[in-house]
Design a protein around this motif. Structure first.
Motif, PDB file in Angstrom:
ATOM      1  N   GLU A   1       6.437   9.156  -2.647  1.00  0.00           N
ATOM      2  CA  GLU A   1       5.536   8.110  -2.234  1.00  0.00           C
ATOM      3  C   GLU A   1       6.195   7.408  -1.120  1.00  0.00           C
ATOM      4  O   GLU A   1       7.437   7.309  -0.945  1.00  0.00           O
ATOM      5  CB  GLU A   1       5.502   7.090  -3.558  1.00  0.00           C
TER       6      GLU A   1
ATOM      7  N   CYS B   1       1.332   5.292  -0.527  1.00  0.00           N
ATOM      8  CA  CYS B   1       0.661   6.595  -0.379  1.00  0.00           C
ATOM      9  C   CYS B   1       1.508   7.828  -0.838  1.00  0.00           C
ATOM     10  O   CYS B   1       2.716   7.981  -0.682  1.00  0.00           O
ATOM     11  CB  CYS B   1       0.408   6.756   1.229  1.00  0.00           C
ATOM     12  N   SER B   2       0.813   8.800  -1.265  1.00  0.00           N
ATOM     13  CA  SER B   2       1.634  10.054  -1.773  1.00  0.00           C
ATOM     14  C   SER B   2       0.718  11.098  -1.407  1.00  0.00           C
ATOM     15  O   SER B   2      -0.728  11.165  -1.025  1.00  0.00           O
ATOM     16  CB  SER B   2       2.056  10.192  -3.064  1.00  0.00           C
ATOM     17  N   ALA B   3       0.988  12.636  -1.485  1.00  0.00           N
ATOM     18  CA  ALA B   3       0.017  13.453  -1.399  1.00  0.00           C
ATOM     19  C   ALA B   3      -1.097  13.361  -2.424  1.00  0.00           C
ATOM     20  O   ALA B   3      -2.131  14.008  -2.170  1.00  0.00           O
ATOM     21  CB  ALA B   3       0.691  14.892  -1.649  1.00  0.00           C
ATOM     22  N   ALA B   4      -0.779  12.646  -3.690  1.00  0.00           N
ATOM     23  CA  ALA B   4      -1.798  12.641  -4.727  1.00  0.00           C
ATOM     24  C   ALA B   4      -2.819  11.562  -4.362  1.00  0.00           C
ATOM     25  O   ALA B   4      -3.927  11.508  -5.015  1.00  0.00           O
ATOM     26  CB  ALA B   4      -1.192  12.449  -5.919  1.00  0.00           C
ATOM     27  N   GLY B   5      -2.560  10.781  -3.581  1.00  0.00           N
ATOM     28  CA  GLY B   5      -3.814   9.675  -3.118  1.00  0.00           C
ATOM     29  C   GLY B   5      -2.853   8.086  -2.740  1.00  0.00           C
ATOM     30  O   GLY B   5      -1.608   8.228  -2.319  1.00  0.00           O
ATOM     31  N   GLN B   6      -3.656   7.218  -2.980  1.00  0.00           N
ATOM     32  CA  GLN B   6      -3.094   5.989  -2.425  1.00  0.00           C
ATOM     33  C   GLN B   6      -3.242   4.808  -3.594  1.00  0.00           C
ATOM     34  O   GLN B   6      -4.144   5.042  -4.339  1.00  0.00           O
ATOM     35  CB  GLN B   6      -3.985   5.465  -1.269  1.00  0.00           C
ATOM     36  N   ARG B   7      -2.251   3.952  -3.674  1.00  0.00           N
ATOM     37  CA  ARG B   7      -2.570   2.770  -4.633  1.00  0.00           C
ATOM     38  C   ARG B   7      -1.680   1.748  -4.061  1.00  0.00           C
ATOM     39  O   ARG B   7      -1.071   1.793  -2.955  1.00  0.00           O
ATOM     40  CB  ARG B   7      -1.852   3.359  -6.008  1.00  0.00           C
ATOM     41  N   SER B   8      -2.433   0.435  -4.572  1.00  0.00           N
ATOM     42  CA  SER B   8      -1.646  -0.629  -4.246  1.00  0.00           C
ATOM     43  C   SER B   8      -0.822  -1.152  -5.286  1.00  0.00           C
ATOM     44  O   SER B   8      -1.311  -1.309  -6.390  1.00  0.00           O
ATOM     45  CB  SER B   8      -2.589  -1.590  -3.682  1.00  0.00           C
TER      46      SER B   8
ATOM     47  N   ASP C   1       0.843  -1.220   0.057  1.00  0.00           N
ATOM     48  CA  ASP C   1      -0.052   0.081   0.049  1.00  0.00           C
ATOM     49  C   ASP C   1       0.798   1.110   0.189  1.00  0.00           C
ATOM     50  O   ASP C   1       1.809   1.474   0.934  1.00  0.00           O
ATOM     51  CB  ASP C   1      -0.953   0.022   1.154  1.00  0.00           C
TER      52      ASP C   1
END
Lengths: 179, 250
Positions: free
Chosen positions: B136, B110-117, B108
């Motif tokens: 990230e 995370c960055s300021a732009a959002g989350q991805r897996s 998982d």
């Protein structure tokens, strides 16, 4: 990055307030800011283990941690082992008796790492487990055998002390239900 | 980004990286959880490598993770170093990268732009190179549970005890005979091998591995790694299979 930040660290039971550069390592803080030169630095990048100190009771590399990260936490260095009168503690005595040091450079880290092991595993004399516990500290003189023997001797003494306590303990009174 | 610092502080000292700012994430609450969630093992970004050795759930259900963690650094570095940090650093000899690939871990990010897996199997791009972009952060690593009774083994050779791996092999075998094998230092990234055939034909490993693309560096030559890899692979698969049988209910 010369701006200093305040940090409060408890070292060997005493609180210290200092202002340090954020990039100051814990090892340099102990040696240069507090004058506790018992903590030795050798490789300074985490391999040799000579800078090991106990952080909240557990051995860590003080060269790979910043002093500001130790804020509010408790550090033990080799200076904590001997009494205020200079009397050596049991591990230091055992190292002396078993010739567990030659040049002595790794000794502070060995003592502290062994200290934690014996606190968490009192009475454990198994050489394999002792070797596993100290395998992060490099000694270039002894070949480790005498160091393992010294730690095992203290563990043996812990066993004896424990059995004496059991033998001399007063009999346990069990409340009787008299109804 | 500073978590355990056991790799990053080295890089700083060697001046191999010169960041203008360092963000210590140790104070962020909620990143230090290691727990079972929806059948998966959830490992937060601040979980130390030592926790993988101490946690009873890991020992019970994710034995490969525990086997691999036992080869990571020293007790003193495992108490500070994190699993997520080890994956992000992506050293070719990092034992936990092999475990993450073998166990099909999900990262998982995370960055300021959002989350991805992202699957660990798509995360590693080369020695020290990953799919992690600027800004990230791995916030958690999730491990699906292997089948009950799965056996695991980790084998490694190094010049000195507990030094960098020259070659390493991570294997796990489920009671129904499904196997996973991941080798380190025989390719630019953790090298996953399809072992469905090898479990039934003991002499198949060397053929199966074939011509590898091992690292050639100060730790070991490429030809040495080419020769040692099948030996470790065979040992790891054999031990994992034995443990699977032993763990399976009678």
């Amino acid at each position: 990055m010369s701006q200093r930040v305040p940090v409060h660290v408890e070292v060997n039971g005493r609180g210290y307030d200092r202002e340090v550069e954020p990039r100051r390592t814990l090892a340099d803080f102990l040696r240069e800011d507090l004058g506790l030169k018992g903590t030795h630095v050798a490789c300074e990048h985490g391999f040799c283990g000579n800078c090991n100190v106990l952080l909240d009771g557990a051995a860590i590399r003080s060269c790979l941690m910043f002093a500001v990260q130790a804020g509010g936490r408790s550090v033990e260095t080799v200076e904590s082992l001997a009494g205020s009168d200079g009397e050596l503690d049991e591990l230091q005595l055992a190292f002396t008796e078993h010739h567990a040091l030659q040049c002595g450079f790794c000794t502070p880290a060995m003592l502290l790492t062994a200290k934690q092991f014996l606190r968490e595993n009192p009475g454990v004399t198994d050489a394999r487990r002792i070797r596993e516990a100290i395998n992060g500290v490099i000694c270039r003189c002894t070949g480790y055998q005498q160091i393992v023997a010294a730690i095992a001797a203290v563990a043996q003494a812990q066993q004896t002390a424990h059995s004496i306590r059991i033998e001399t303990a007063p009999p346990v009174r069990v409340a009787q239900d008299t109804r | 980004m500073l978590a355990g610092g056991q790799s990053l502080v080295q890089l700083l000292k060697f001046r191999r990286c010169r960041p203008s700012a360092l963000v210590d994430i140790n104070g962020i609450p909620g990143l230090d959880a290691i727990e079972r969630r929806d059948g998966e093992l959830h490992v937060g970004a601040l979980v130390r490598q030592q926790a993988l050795l101490d946690d009873p759930q890991v020992a019970e259900s994710w034995p490969l993770l525990r086997e691999a963690a036992g080869f990571v650094g020293y007790p003193e570095t495992r108490r500070r170093g994190t699993l997520a940090g080890s994956l992000a650093f992506a050293a070719p000899w990092a034992e936990l990268t092999a475990a993450a690939v073998a166990l099909d871990a999900q990262l998982d990010i995370c960055s300021a732009a959002g989350q991805r897996s992202l699957a660990a199997r798509e995360f590693f791009r080369g020695p020290g190179e990953t799919a992690l972009g600027d800004g990230e952060l791995i916030v958690a690593v999730r491990f699906p549970a292997p089948a009950p009774g799965t056996g695991a083994a980790f084998h490694e050779v190094s010049v000195r005890h507990r030094d960098y791996a020259q070659v390493a092999a991570a294997a796990q075998v489920s009671p129904d005979g499904h196997g996973e094998l991941v080798l380190l230092c025989v390719a630019p990234t953790p090298h996953r091998v399809d072992v469905s055939e090898a479990l039934t034909r003991d002499d198949a490993i060397a053929d199966l591995l074939g011509r590898l693309d091992p690292l050639d560096d100060v730790e070991a030559s490429a030809s040495y790694r080419q020769r040692v890899a099948p030996v470790l692979a065979r040992r790891a698969l054999r031990d994992a299979a034995e443990r699977a049988h032993r763990r399976a209910p009678a």
